[in-house]
Design a protein around this motif. Sequence first.
Motif, PDB file in Angstrom:
ATOM      1  N   LEU A 104       1.540   2.642 -12.925  1.00 16.71           N
ATOM      2  CA  LEU A 104       0.721   1.662 -12.325  1.00 16.71           C
ATOM      3  C   LEU A 104      -0.048   0.993 -13.165  1.00 16.71           C
ATOM      4  CD1 LEU A 104       0.183   3.151  -8.751  1.00 16.71           C
ATOM      5  CD2 LEU A 104       2.057   1.773  -9.632  1.00 16.71           C
ATOM      6  N   THR A 128      -3.825  13.044  -4.385  1.00 20.36           N
ATOM      7  CA  THR A 128      -4.288  13.662  -3.555  1.00 20.36           C
ATOM      8  C   THR A 128      -5.792  13.616  -3.403  1.00 20.36           C
ATOM      9  OG1 THR A 128      -2.633  15.701  -3.552  1.00 20.36           O
ATOM     10  CG2 THR A 128      -4.838  16.039  -2.516  1.00 20.36           C
ATOM     11  N   ALA A 129      -6.179  13.388  -4.803  1.00 20.02           N
ATOM     12  CA  ALA A 129      -7.793  13.254  -5.065  1.00 20.02           C
ATOM     13  C   ALA A 129      -8.029  11.886  -4.542  1.00 20.02           C
ATOM     14  CB  ALA A 129      -8.071  13.532  -6.721  1.00 20.02           C
ATOM     15  N   ALA A 130      -7.254  11.064  -4.684  1.00 24.17           N
ATOM     16  CA  ALA A 130      -7.411   9.624  -4.258  1.00 24.17           C
ATOM     17  C   ALA A 130      -6.951   9.118  -2.886  1.00 24.17           C
ATOM     18  CB  ALA A 130      -6.184   8.670  -4.955  1.00 24.17           C
ATOM     19  N   GLY A 131      -7.112  10.274  -2.141  1.00 26.71           N
ATOM     20  CA  GLY A 131      -6.812  10.274  -0.724  1.00 26.71           C
ATOM     21  C   GLY A 131      -5.425   9.975  -0.344  1.00 26.71           C
ATOM     22  N   VAL A 132      -4.466  10.080  -1.053  1.00 24.71           N
ATOM     23  CA  VAL A 132      -3.218   9.928  -0.368  1.00 24.71           C
ATOM     24  C   VAL A 132      -2.469  11.169   0.078  1.00 24.71           C
ATOM     25  CG1 VAL A 132      -0.702   9.466  -1.107  1.00 24.71           C
ATOM     26  CG2 VAL A 132      -2.656   8.260  -2.535  1.00 24.71           C
ATOM     27  N   VAL A 162      -3.948   9.872 -14.504  1.00 24.89           N
ATOM     28  CA  VAL A 162      -3.896   8.577 -14.106  1.00 24.89           C
ATOM     29  C   VAL A 162      -2.382   8.515 -13.751  1.00 24.89           C
ATOM     30  CG1 VAL A 162      -5.763   7.546 -15.313  1.00 24.89           C
ATOM     31  CG2 VAL A 162      -3.614   7.604 -15.997  1.00 24.89           C
ATOM     32  N   PHE A 163      -2.287   7.329 -12.670  1.00 28.44           N
ATOM     33  CA  PHE A 163      -1.044   6.999 -12.304  1.00 28.44           C
ATOM     34  C   PHE A 163      -0.202   6.176 -13.575  1.00 28.44           C
ATOM     35  CE2 PHE A 163      -3.123   7.063  -8.379  1.00 28.44           C
ATOM     36  CZ  PHE A 163      -2.986   8.460  -8.144  1.00 28.44           C
ATOM     37  N   ALA A 206     -11.453  13.425   0.463  1.00 27.88           N
ATOM     38  CA  ALA A 206     -11.693  12.278  -0.325  1.00 27.88           C
ATOM     39  C   ALA A 206     -12.430  11.195   0.650  1.00 27.88           C
ATOM     40  CB  ALA A 206     -10.577  11.547  -0.715  1.00 27.88           C
ATOM     41  N   LYS A 207     -11.861  11.269   2.123  1.00 27.63           N
ATOM     42  CA  LYS A 207     -12.579  10.142   2.923  1.00 27.63           C
ATOM     43  C   LYS A 207     -13.931  10.754   3.334  1.00 27.63           C
ATOM     44  CE  LYS A 207      -7.831   8.878   4.145  1.00 27.63           C
ATOM     45  NZ  LYS A 207      -6.659   9.566   4.770  1.00 27.63           N
ATOM     46  N   GLU A 237      -3.783  -1.453  -9.964  1.00 24.33           N
ATOM     47  CA  GLU A 237      -3.147  -0.880  -8.829  1.00 24.33           C
ATOM     48  C   GLU A 237      -3.677   0.829  -8.819  1.00 24.33           C
ATOM     49  OE1 GLU A 237       1.139  -3.079  -8.688  1.00 24.33           O
ATOM     50  OE2 GLU A 237       0.673  -1.186 -10.504  1.00 24.33           O
ATOM     51  N   ARG A 243     -11.362   5.323 -10.671  1.00 25.11           N
ATOM     52  CA  ARG A 243     -10.714   5.633  -9.270  1.00 25.11           C
ATOM     53  C   ARG A 243     -11.565   6.401  -8.322  1.00 25.11           C
ATOM     54  NH1 ARG A 243      -5.592   8.013 -11.029  1.00 25.11           N
ATOM     55  NH2 ARG A 243      -6.475   9.852 -10.578  1.00 25.11           N
ATOM     56  N   ASP A 251       3.746   9.702  -9.856  1.00 24.99           N
ATOM     57  CA  ASP A 251       3.311   9.830 -11.328  1.00 24.99           C
ATOM     58  C   ASP A 251       2.452  11.005 -11.349  1.00 24.99           C
ATOM     59  OD1 ASP A 251       4.493   7.618 -12.279  1.00 24.99           O
ATOM     60  OD2 ASP A 251       2.571   6.243 -12.210  1.00 24.99           O
ATOM     61  N   GLY A 308      -6.637   0.413  -6.537  1.00 26.83           N
ATOM     62  CA  GLY A 308      -6.210   0.076  -5.386  1.00 26.83           C
ATOM     63  C   GLY A 308      -5.994   1.323  -4.460  1.00 26.83           C
ATOM     64  N   VAL A 309      -5.132   1.980  -5.031  1.00 23.94           N
ATOM     65  CA  VAL A 309      -4.430   2.965  -4.339  1.00 23.94           C
ATOM     66  C   VAL A 309      -5.789   4.034  -3.680  1.00 23.94           C
ATOM     67  CG1 VAL A 309      -3.267   5.570  -4.470  1.00 23.94           C
ATOM     68  CG2 VAL A 309      -2.411   3.319  -5.630  1.00 23.94           C
ATOM     69  N   SER A 310      -6.509   4.214  -4.256  1.00 29.18           N
ATOM     70  CA  SER A 310      -7.550   5.068  -3.805  1.00 29.18           C
ATOM     71  C   SER A 310      -8.747   4.345  -2.940  1.00 29.18           C
ATOM     72  CB  SER A 310      -8.426   5.985  -4.991  1.00 29.18           C
ATOM     73  OG  SER A 310      -9.130   4.988  -5.740  1.00 29.18           O
ATOM     74  N   PHE A 311      -8.425   3.220  -2.574  1.00 27.96           N
ATOM     75  CA  PHE A 311      -9.383   2.633  -1.727  1.00 27.96           C
ATOM     76  C   PHE A 311      -9.226   2.846  -0.344  1.00 27.96           C
ATOM     77  CE2 PHE A 311     -11.173  -1.556   0.367  1.00 27.96           C
ATOM     78  CZ  PHE A 311     -12.134  -1.385   0.026  1.00 27.96           C
ATOM     79  N   ILE A 312     -10.216   3.166   0.264  1.00 34.31           N
ATOM     80  CA  ILE A 312      -9.973   3.632   1.626  1.00 34.31           C
ATOM     81  C   ILE A 312     -10.912   2.832   2.624  1.00 34.31           C
ATOM     82  CG2 ILE A 312     -10.266   5.484   3.381  1.00 34.31           C
ATOM     83  CD1 ILE A 312      -9.991   7.184   0.877  1.00 34.31           C
ATOM     84  N   LEU A 355       2.808   1.932  -3.331  1.00 37.42           N
ATOM     85  CA  LEU A 355       1.745   2.145  -4.379  1.00 37.42           C
ATOM     86  C   LEU A 355       1.431   3.681  -4.309  1.00 37.42           C
ATOM     87  CD1 LEU A 355      -0.959  -0.881  -4.484  1.00 37.42           C
ATOM     88  CD2 LEU A 355       0.833  -0.053  -6.206  1.00 37.42           C
ATOM     89  N   HIS A 414      -6.446  15.603   1.013  1.00 38.54           N
ATOM     90  CA  HIS A 414      -6.599  14.052   1.272  1.00 38.54           C
ATOM     91  C   HIS A 414      -7.739  13.573   2.018  1.00 38.54           C
ATOM     92  CE1 HIS A 414      -3.456  14.511   4.482  1.00 38.54           C
ATOM     93  NE2 HIS A 414      -3.946  13.588   4.967  1.00 38.54           N
ATOM     94  N   ARG A 438       0.801  -1.167   0.157  1.00 41.98           N
ATOM     95  CA  ARG A 438      -0.074  -0.066   0.061  1.00 41.98           C
ATOM     96  C   ARG A 438       0.890   1.188   0.082  1.00 41.98           C
ATOM     97  NH1 ARG A 438      -5.632   1.663  -0.334  1.00 41.98           N
ATOM     98  NH2 ARG A 438      -4.998   4.002  -0.065  1.00 41.98           N
ATOM     99  N   HIS A 445     -13.056  13.478  -6.589  1.00 45.69           N
ATOM    100  CA  HIS A 445     -12.605  14.428  -7.452  1.00 45.69           C
ATOM    101  C   HIS A 445     -12.065  13.970  -8.506  1.00 45.69           C
ATOM    102  CE1 HIS A 445     -10.137  18.083  -8.359  1.00 45.69           C
ATOM    103  NE2 HIS A 445     -10.956  18.061  -9.066  1.00 45.69           N
TER     104      HIS A 445
END
Lengths: 323, 238
Positions: free
Chosen positions: B94, A200-204, B90-91, B77-78, B98, B151, A194, B101-105, A187, B74, A184, B83
Amino acid sequence: MMTRFSFNWIGIACVLAVASLPAWPFSDSYIVAAVIRTLIFIALGQAWNVIAGIGGQLSLGHGVFFGLGAYATAILFNLWGVPPWIGVWAGMLAAALVAVAIGGITFRLRGVYFALATVVISLAFEKLARFFVDLTGGDAGFALQFLGDSWWGLQSREPTPFLWPALALVVGYYMLTRWLLRSRFGLELQAVRDDEDAATAAGVAVFRTKLMGLLLSAVMTALVGTLHVQFYLTIDPGNAFGLFQAVQIQLPSLIGGLGTAIGPVLGGAVMIIANEATNWASSRFDVPGLDVLAYGGLLLFIVIRAPEGLSGPLSAMLRRRPR
Amino acid sequence: MSEVLRVEGLSAGYGDLIAVHDVSFSIGQGDVFVLLGANGAGKTTILRCITGLMSPRQGRIIAGGAELIGKKAHEVAKLGVSHVPEGRRVFTHLSVEENLGVSFIDARAKGRTLRQAIDEIYALFPRLSERRKQHAGTMSGGEQQMLAIGRALMNAPDLLMLDEPSLGLSPLMAELVFERLAVIRAGGTSILLVEQNSSCLELADRGLMLANGHVVLAGDRAALEDSDMVRRAYLGTN
């Protein structure tokens, strides 16, 4: 399936070959020492690859963390008799503190600030190491007190005992990188590399992720610094903090494949072998300077023909190979 | 009607420049709300304020009972506000899987496993399931946009915000994206859409039009379609 399978077996065979090197008939301490130098070189590349290759944060001054690991261990040993087994922790702690300082200031910003800060910090540490002569030995360098072969002091007249810790470090860092690429945290690091906005939008948590990546990379680098000074028994400001060292740290991943697990291993090995071969050819044919020219030419060739690093073409080759 | 987002008296700017002035609107559950306006009218600034990438000068932004202003990007998003940034972000290195998967909380999983969440996205965009192991950077623009939307849907958001999702896509692909947005809305997810493409009006329940940071028109779809301003700007008729 085929690729992964054969890759793993080739890897295991290589590790066994290196581990049993001293028992081989043609082997001598020169060859063992050369392999240890290679392993140390590779391990530094692997450590840098974590933040630069996986995290996409270009550190141009990674020598700082390497130098802190080396100097901390050596100074603690000479001045207070602290064994390297404890000194290594001091080195890693110092590297971690500097990493937090650099990352904490620059990772909220985008662009070149982090890369610039790493250069400035390494130049500053080089100056400091030259200035505080009493502590570091200044320009002349710092020689680790040699007390004879001992496990306690991690010292040996012969290079052979360093072979296995160095190999263990490279294998360990390889496994760590493999795990990182799938984890995790890894990733998230790659997502930040990337595209920071999308991450950030993905919650990272971008800032925290970059900082943790740098912290890990710095600590890994400092650990190699300790092994380096135990093996070479000496360290000097240029060798530790200089920009040439920082560039050396970057080369294995750049040649072998940035952000991959096998890249730094492949790149480091190819570079040292090429370096030794051109050295040998230059003295054999008595043409001084040929080695540098041929070595530089070879690196250029690789960079032009395989800009993504050697690992790409190599795995494609293995995949194409008939069963 | 329950609200998923309420924006009250929002003002924001960059330095001396005021980009958005006293904007208010609210989005009900299952609604599609469009922000219209020329480039530089302030649409993206509003999105940046909601997502926490920018701090507004004044106003309140409330989603799911929580004040969003002051939250880190960040964290938003939770809170069920997803957004899709402009430009198919995109990444690239990856794989499709993947990327998802990265954005799964976990906290937003609502009992779904990662696998179930990914399969829901594949059901919505079957093309992505054919590409699951492929590096995202090697896919077509349309596929990347599907992935970016997928995503953003991984956490079953209450509100999905998209910034110009049809930008740079072929008309056919843009049509497909809007058709998928209709399916997403039918599933109960509210949508906030910033768009230049007039097709978005067919999807809209309500919306507003901005000019130089001011709201110049607000209303339901019929009101927007009847407006001369919108016709001139979007439909190419007088």
